[in-house]
Design a protein around this motif. Structure first.
Motif, PDB file in Angstrom:
ATOM      1  N   GLN A  21       0.832  -1.207   0.000  1.00  0.00           N
ATOM      2  CA  GLN A  21       0.000   0.000   0.000  1.00  0.00           C
ATOM      3  C   GLN A  21       0.864   1.254   0.000  1.00  0.00           C
ATOM      4  O   GLN A  21       0.566   2.228  -0.709  1.00  0.00           O
TER       5      GLN A  21
ATOM      6  N   LEU B 260       4.352   6.072   9.559  1.00  0.00           N
ATOM      7  CA  LEU B 260       3.088   6.230  10.269  1.00  0.00           C
ATOM      8  C   LEU B 260       1.934   5.998   9.303  1.00  0.00           C
ATOM      9  O   LEU B 260       1.916   6.550   8.199  1.00  0.00           O
ATOM     10  N   SER B 261       0.994   5.196   9.719  1.00  0.00           N
ATOM     11  CA  SER B 261      -0.093   4.799   8.815  1.00  0.00           C
ATOM     12  C   SER B 261      -1.079   5.933   8.525  1.00  0.00           C
ATOM     13  O   SER B 261      -1.756   5.906   7.495  1.00  0.00           O
ATOM     14  N   ASP B 262      -1.164   6.922   9.411  1.00  0.00           N
ATOM     15  CA  ASP B 262      -2.181   7.968   9.245  1.00  0.00           C
ATOM     16  C   ASP B 262      -1.635   9.278   8.694  1.00  0.00           C
ATOM     17  O   ASP B 262      -2.368  10.247   8.552  1.00  0.00           O
ATOM     18  N   ARG B 263      -0.351   9.331   8.396  1.00  0.00           N
ATOM     19  CA  ARG B 263       0.207  10.578   7.865  1.00  0.00           C
ATOM     20  C   ARG B 263       1.504  10.325   7.098  1.00  0.00           C
ATOM     21  O   ARG B 263       2.147   9.283   7.270  1.00  0.00           O
TER      22      ARG B 263
ATOM     23  N   GLU C  36       0.880   4.259  -2.851  1.00  0.00           N
ATOM     24  CA  GLU C  36       0.628   5.655  -2.514  1.00  0.00           C
ATOM     25  C   GLU C  36       1.790   6.549  -2.937  1.00  0.00           C
ATOM     26  O   GLU C  36       1.583   7.659  -3.440  1.00  0.00           O
TER      27      GLU C  36
END
Length: 313
Positions: free
Chosen positions: A252, A278-281, A256
């Motif tokens: 992933q 970091l998965s969220d940013r 991205e």
């Protein structure tokens, strides 16, 4: 038959057959067929009836000397050398070597393992021993040595397949896909191999590089694959940018990264690193020059606002 039937048909007091004046008296005894002629000749020789051929003594002496010399050479370990010397000078000296299948291994190294001295005979040459010596060369996986009479050796080799370069500290080696080290890095076309850095990198590289191959544009820009703590990867790009991939979710993150570069030219900007751990940013680190310019621009913005004239109504 009567001459071979010793003691038959003879009365008492009659002398039996003799060999070299030694009486032989074996009553009712018949020699085996294979011994009759040799014994008859020896008996005639002892009685003076058999005349040996001329020069027979000289011939027998020469045979005795030759056989003694051959036996002495065998005991002294010189028999192979004698055979080599004689056959090499009678048209069987190796004067041509054909090497097939080598790309990374030089012919000089292969010839050195053959141990030819210019007068090596093809007849006495140990092809199996030569094959074993050639097989010890770093790049050789399979070797075969064949004699082609009267004076040619044919060497066929299959070399190991290089997969990547592996750097550990100051050591740089060429490795196979299973991580086995082939040989130290020697330059040439080996510079085109992927560069792996860090402990544990060879074991994880085949699977990870297969993921990278899905994105050709990104793959051509990667100059190094750094294994960090044997947990995750950093990508070193050709423009100096470092992409820090997460420990989990590599697929992933790569998708991205390629998408942002395609849409916004992320990897062409004046940045030093892209942190995707970091998965969220996503965190972008500027280069020192870009950071200085950005800081100057931020400091200049309040001044520009103060200088802006007020609008009178």
């Amino acid at each position: 038959m009567s001459a071979l039937m010793w003691g038959q048909g003879k009365g008492k007091g009659v002398a039996g057959p003799a060999l070299f004046s030694l009486p032989l008296s074996f009553d009712h005894f018949v020699l085996p067929r294979m011994l009759r002629r040799p014994v008859r000749i020896l008996a005639r020789l002892g009685e003076g009836e058999f005349q040996p051929p001329r020069f027979s003594a000289a011939i027998m002496s020469a045979v005795l000397i030759a056989s003694s010399g051959a036996y002495g050479a065998y005991l002294g370990g010189h028999a192979d050398g004698i055979v080599q010397s004689i056959t090499a000078r009678t048209g069987f000296a190796v004067d041509q070597v054909k090497v097939v299948g080598n790309r990374q291994t030089s012919e000089i190294d292969i010839l050195d393992r053959l141990e030819l001295d210019g007068w090596t005979s093809l007849i006495g040459f140990d092809a199996e021993a030569a094959r074993e010596r050639i097989a010890t060369l770093p790049w050789i996986e399979v070797a075969a040595v064949r004699k082609v009479y009267p004076h040619t050796l044919e060497v066929r080799v299959e070399e190991r397949q290089a997969f990547a370069l592996w750097q550990q500290g100051s050591d740089l080696s060429v490795i196979e896909k299973d991580g086995a080290v082939i040989a130290p890095f020697s330059g040439g076309k080996q510079v085109l191999l992927p560069l792996l850095i860090g402990a544990g990198a060879p074991a994880k590289a085949p699977e990870f590089l297969a993921k990278i191959e899905k994105y050709p544009d990104l793959a051509t820009r990667i100059r190094g694959y750094v294994r960090v703590g044997d947990r995750r990867w950093d990508l070193k790009l050709d423009n100096g940018i470092t992409v820090k991939l997460p420990e989990d979710g590599e697929d992933q993150a790569l998708a991205e990264l390629v998408g942002m570069d395609h849409d916004k030219g992320l990897l062409s900007r004046d940045i030093a690193a892209v942190d995707m751990r970091l998965s969220d940013r996503l965190v972008v680190q500027l280069t020192p020059e870009a950071a200085t310019q950005r800081e100057a621009a931020l400091n200049e913005k309040p001044k520009m606002l103060k200088r802006k004239p007020e609008t009178k109504i």
